[in-house]
Design a protein around this motif. Structure first.
Motif, PDB file in Angstrom:
ATOM      1  N   PHE A  24       8.517  11.606  -7.144  1.00  0.00           N
ATOM      2  CA  PHE A  24       9.406  11.018  -6.621  1.00  0.00           C
ATOM      3  C   PHE A  24       8.127  10.094  -6.089  1.00  0.00           C
ATOM      4  CE2 PHE A  24       8.720  10.229  -1.637  1.00  0.00           C
ATOM      5  CZ  PHE A  24       9.903   9.956  -1.238  1.00  0.00           C
ATOM      6  N   TYR A  25       7.048  10.295  -6.380  1.00  0.00           N
ATOM      7  CA  TYR A  25       6.317   9.256  -5.676  1.00  0.00           C
ATOM      8  C   TYR A  25       6.255   7.704  -6.372  1.00  0.00           C
ATOM      9  CZ  TYR A  25       1.190   6.816  -4.637  1.00  0.00           C
ATOM     10  OH  TYR A  25       0.286   6.165  -4.134  1.00  0.00           O
ATOM     11  N   ARG A  26       6.200   8.741  -7.760  1.00  0.00           N
ATOM     12  CA  ARG A  26       6.247   7.273  -8.440  1.00  0.00           C
ATOM     13  C   ARG A  26       7.738   6.484  -8.034  1.00  0.00           C
ATOM     14  NH1 ARG A  26       3.353   6.909 -14.009  1.00  0.00           N
ATOM     15  NH2 ARG A  26       1.568   8.645 -13.679  1.00  0.00           N
ATOM     16  N   GLN A  27       8.898   7.681  -8.038  1.00  0.00           N
ATOM     17  CA  GLN A  27      10.701   6.696  -8.008  1.00  0.00           C
ATOM     18  C   GLN A  27      10.144   5.514  -6.437  1.00  0.00           C
ATOM     19  OE1 GLN A  27      13.841   8.435  -7.537  1.00  0.00           O
ATOM     20  NE2 GLN A  27      13.719   7.734  -5.735  1.00  0.00           N
ATOM     21  N   GLU A  28       9.284   6.315  -5.770  1.00  0.00           N
ATOM     22  CA  GLU A  28       9.111   5.112  -4.141  1.00  0.00           C
ATOM     23  C   GLU A  28       8.167   3.828  -4.736  1.00  0.00           C
ATOM     24  OE1 GLU A  28      10.380   5.230  -1.018  1.00  0.00           O
ATOM     25  OE2 GLU A  28      12.076   6.643  -2.798  1.00  0.00           O
ATOM     26  N   VAL A  29       6.999   3.963  -5.255  1.00  0.00           N
ATOM     27  CA  VAL A  29       6.268   3.049  -6.206  1.00  0.00           C
ATOM     28  C   VAL A  29       7.178   1.753  -6.951  1.00  0.00           C
ATOM     29  CG1 VAL A  29       4.188   2.359  -8.023  1.00  0.00           C
ATOM     30  CG2 VAL A  29       4.247   4.648  -5.723  1.00  0.00           C
ATOM     31  N   ARG A  30       7.743   2.722  -7.762  1.00  0.00           N
ATOM     32  CA  ARG A  30       8.695   1.501  -8.562  1.00  0.00           C
ATOM     33  C   ARG A  30       9.562   0.652  -7.663  1.00  0.00           C
ATOM     34  NH1 ARG A  30      10.608   1.267 -14.074  1.00  0.00           N
ATOM     35  NH2 ARG A  30       8.822   2.763 -14.715  1.00  0.00           N
ATOM     36  N   ARG A  31      10.343   1.418  -6.474  1.00  0.00           N
ATOM     37  CA  ARG A  31      10.911   0.682  -5.408  1.00  0.00           C
ATOM     38  C   ARG A  31      10.195  -0.239  -4.980  1.00  0.00           C
ATOM     39  NH1 ARG A  31      12.249   1.369  -0.892  1.00  0.00           N
ATOM     40  NH2 ARG A  31      10.883   2.890  -0.369  1.00  0.00           N
ATOM     41  N   MET A  32       8.539  -0.419  -4.571  1.00  0.00           N
ATOM     42  CA  MET A  32       8.268  -0.667  -3.638  1.00  0.00           C
ATOM     43  C   MET A  32       7.634  -2.538  -4.956  1.00  0.00           C
ATOM     44  SD  MET A  32       4.911   1.282  -1.735  1.00  0.00           S
ATOM     45  CE  MET A  32       5.723   3.139  -2.004  1.00  0.00           C
ATOM     46  N   CYS A  37       0.994  -1.289   0.362  1.00  0.00           N
ATOM     47  CA  CYS A  37      -0.003  -0.222   0.221  1.00  0.00           C
ATOM     48  C   CYS A  37       0.463   0.729  -0.077  1.00  0.00           C
ATOM     49  CB  CYS A  37      -0.902  -0.126   1.146  1.00  0.00           C
ATOM     50  SG  CYS A  37      -1.857   1.744   1.197  1.00  0.00           S
ATOM     51  N   PRO A  38       0.914   1.648  -0.624  1.00  0.00           N
ATOM     52  CA  PRO A  38       2.038   3.012  -1.107  1.00  0.00           C
ATOM     53  C   PRO A  38       1.638   4.276   0.328  1.00  0.00           C
ATOM     54  CG  PRO A  38       0.537   2.711  -3.706  1.00  0.00           C
ATOM     55  CD  PRO A  38       0.018   1.485  -2.097  1.00  0.00           C
ATOM     56  N   GLU A  39       0.362   4.257  -0.043  1.00  0.00           N
ATOM     57  CA  GLU A  39       0.109   5.516   0.652  1.00  0.00           C
ATOM     58  C   GLU A  39       0.594   4.997   2.311  1.00  0.00           C
ATOM     59  OE1 GLU A  39      -4.551   6.992  -0.324  1.00  0.00           O
ATOM     60  OE2 GLU A  39      -4.020   5.868  -2.391  1.00  0.00           O
ATOM     61  N   PHE A  40      -0.365   3.877   2.311  1.00  0.00           N
ATOM     62  CA  PHE A  40       0.321   3.937   3.940  1.00  0.00           C
ATOM     63  C   PHE A  40       1.662   3.453   4.371  1.00  0.00           C
ATOM     64  CE2 PHE A  40       1.005   1.279   7.223  1.00  0.00           C
ATOM     65  CZ  PHE A  40       0.409   1.485   8.399  1.00  0.00           C
ATOM     66  N   TYR A  41       2.546   3.073   3.326  1.00  0.00           N
ATOM     67  CA  TYR A  41       3.790   3.196   3.135  1.00  0.00           C
ATOM     68  C   TYR A  41       4.104   4.718   3.725  1.00  0.00           C
ATOM     69  CZ  TYR A  41       8.616   2.012   2.129  1.00  0.00           C
ATOM     70  OH  TYR A  41      10.070   2.400   2.638  1.00  0.00           O
ATOM     71  N   LEU A  42       4.469   5.800   2.668  1.00  0.00           N
ATOM     72  CA  LEU A  42       4.342   7.213   2.636  1.00  0.00           C
ATOM     73  C   LEU A  42       3.779   7.924   3.448  1.00  0.00           C
ATOM     74  CD1 LEU A  42       5.124   7.443  -1.620  1.00  0.00           C
ATOM     75  CD2 LEU A  42       6.771   6.793   0.754  1.00  0.00           C
ATOM     76  N   TYR A  43       2.356   8.205   4.108  1.00  0.00           N
ATOM     77  CA  TYR A  43       1.434   8.349   4.910  1.00  0.00           C
ATOM     78  C   TYR A  43       1.758   8.716   5.753  1.00  0.00           C
ATOM     79  CZ  TYR A  43       2.421  11.650   0.315  1.00  0.00           C
ATOM     80  OH  TYR A  43       2.801  12.087  -0.986  1.00  0.00           O
ATOM     81  N   GLY A  44       1.493   6.695   6.338  1.00  0.00           N
ATOM     82  CA  GLY A  44       1.009   6.253   7.841  1.00  0.00           C
ATOM     83  C   GLY A  44      -0.007   6.563   7.277  1.00  0.00           C
ATOM     84  N   SER A  45      -0.928   5.825   8.914  1.00  0.00           N
ATOM     85  CA  SER A  45      -1.695   5.229   9.351  1.00  0.00           C
ATOM     86  C   SER A  45      -2.924   6.865   9.741  1.00  0.00           C
ATOM     87  CB  SER A  45      -2.169   4.524  10.537  1.00  0.00           C
ATOM     88  OG  SER A  45      -2.039   5.001  11.450  1.00  0.00           O
ATOM     89  N   GLU A  46      -2.312   8.218  10.098  1.00  0.00           N
ATOM     90  CA  GLU A  46      -2.700   9.052   9.647  1.00  0.00           C
ATOM     91  C   GLU A  46      -3.437   9.975   9.016  1.00  0.00           C
ATOM     92  OE1 GLU A  46      -4.730  10.044  13.154  1.00  0.00           O
ATOM     93  OE2 GLU A  46      -3.920   7.860  13.266  1.00  0.00           O
ATOM     94  N   ARG A  47      -3.652   9.790   8.011  1.00  0.00           N
ATOM     95  CA  ARG A  47      -3.571  10.458   6.224  1.00  0.00           C
ATOM     96  C   ARG A  47      -5.162  10.940   6.295  1.00  0.00           C
ATOM     97  NH1 ARG A  47      -3.552   5.458   5.074  1.00  0.00           N
ATOM     98  NH2 ARG A  47      -3.961   3.836   2.966  1.00  0.00           N
ATOM     99  N   TRP A  48      -4.845  11.465   5.875  1.00  0.00           N
ATOM    100  CA  TRP A  48      -6.786  12.335   4.280  1.00  0.00           C
ATOM    101  C   TRP A  48      -6.845  11.654   3.620  1.00  0.00           C
ATOM    102  CZ3 TRP A  48      -4.327  16.622   6.899  1.00  0.00           C
ATOM    103  CH2 TRP A  48      -3.947  17.325   6.156  1.00  0.00           C
ATOM    104  N   GLY A  49      -7.649  11.737   2.649  1.00  0.00           N
ATOM    105  CA  GLY A  49      -7.821  10.957   1.107  1.00  0.00           C
ATOM    106  C   GLY A  49      -7.325  12.222   0.768  1.00  0.00           C
ATOM    107  N   HIS A  50      -6.134  12.125  -0.571  1.00  0.00           N
ATOM    108  CA  HIS A  50      -5.942  12.334  -1.545  1.00  0.00           C
ATOM    109  C   HIS A  50      -6.248  12.270  -2.956  1.00  0.00           C
ATOM    110  CE1 HIS A  50      -2.414  11.429   1.492  1.00  0.00           C
ATOM    111  NE2 HIS A  50      -2.398  12.691   1.156  1.00  0.00           N
TER     112      HIS A  50
END
Length: 182
Positions: free
Chosen positions: A75-83, A53-66
């Motif tokens: 950056f997000y695309r790079q991190e997703v590729r790594r995951m 789950c990239p959103e949990f991984y990058l933003y944690g359990s306290e995030r709101w909707g995006h």
């Protein structure tokens, strides 16, 4: 007999990774559908690979909707590729043995800015909750758009780069596919 395998969005097996404050009825209905599909997958003997789950991984359990546009940056695309790299190595390994394994595809969650397959939410989202633009005006810009979430888009691109073509399903479209196979 070949083992059948499906890749599934993280929250199919872990609802705790979902947003903190989702509408209760909407969340309950989605959970019911996911649990029904999981039962059908198990009864059908289909094995599952849980995607991160990239959103949990990058933003944690306290995030709101995006909105999807908030994730559509380098950056997000790079991190997703790594995951996704370890997942794709698993897929490649299974595909090396077509006599033993069949990868059925990928199941995502439509509406998700990351894991939407057919559609996602996007709009002029972001910034502070206080300021010159009223919050409701910003919320009103969010619309369901016919395009994949950023995570699924990157996954599809990475598969294509490796010469792998897999079907992508939403929760509903995979249920239909299972019924047709029965």
């Amino acid at each position: 007999m070949r083992k059948r395998i499906i890749l599934i969005s993280h929250c199919f097996l872990n609802d705790a990774a979902k947003l903190k404050n989702q509408p209760v009825k909407e969340q309950a209905e989605e959970r019911r559908k996911k649990r029904t599909l999981l039962g059908d997958l198990i009864k059908s003997g289909i094995d599952m690979i849980q995607l991160p789950c990239p959103e949990f991984y990058l933003y944690g359990s306290e995030r709101w909707g995006h909105a999807a546009s908030q994730f559509d940056h380098p950056f997000y695309r790079q991190e997703v590729r790594r995951m996704l790299e370890p997942i794709l190595l698993q897929v490649e390994s299974y595909l090396e043995r077509p006599d033993r394994f069949e990868i059925l595809g990928v199941i995502g969650i439509d509406g998700s800015p990351s894991c939407g397959v057919h559609d996602t939410y996007d709009g002029d989202w972001g910034g502070e909750f206080c300021g010159p633009v009223p919050v409701q005006e910003t919320i009103d810009t969010l619309k369901r758009e016919e395009k994949p979430g950023v995570f699924m888009e990157v996954l599809r691109t990475m598969l294509k780069e490796r010469g792998i073509c897999l079907p992508f399903y939403s929760l509903d479209s995979f249920e239909e596919s299972l019924r047709e196979q029965a």
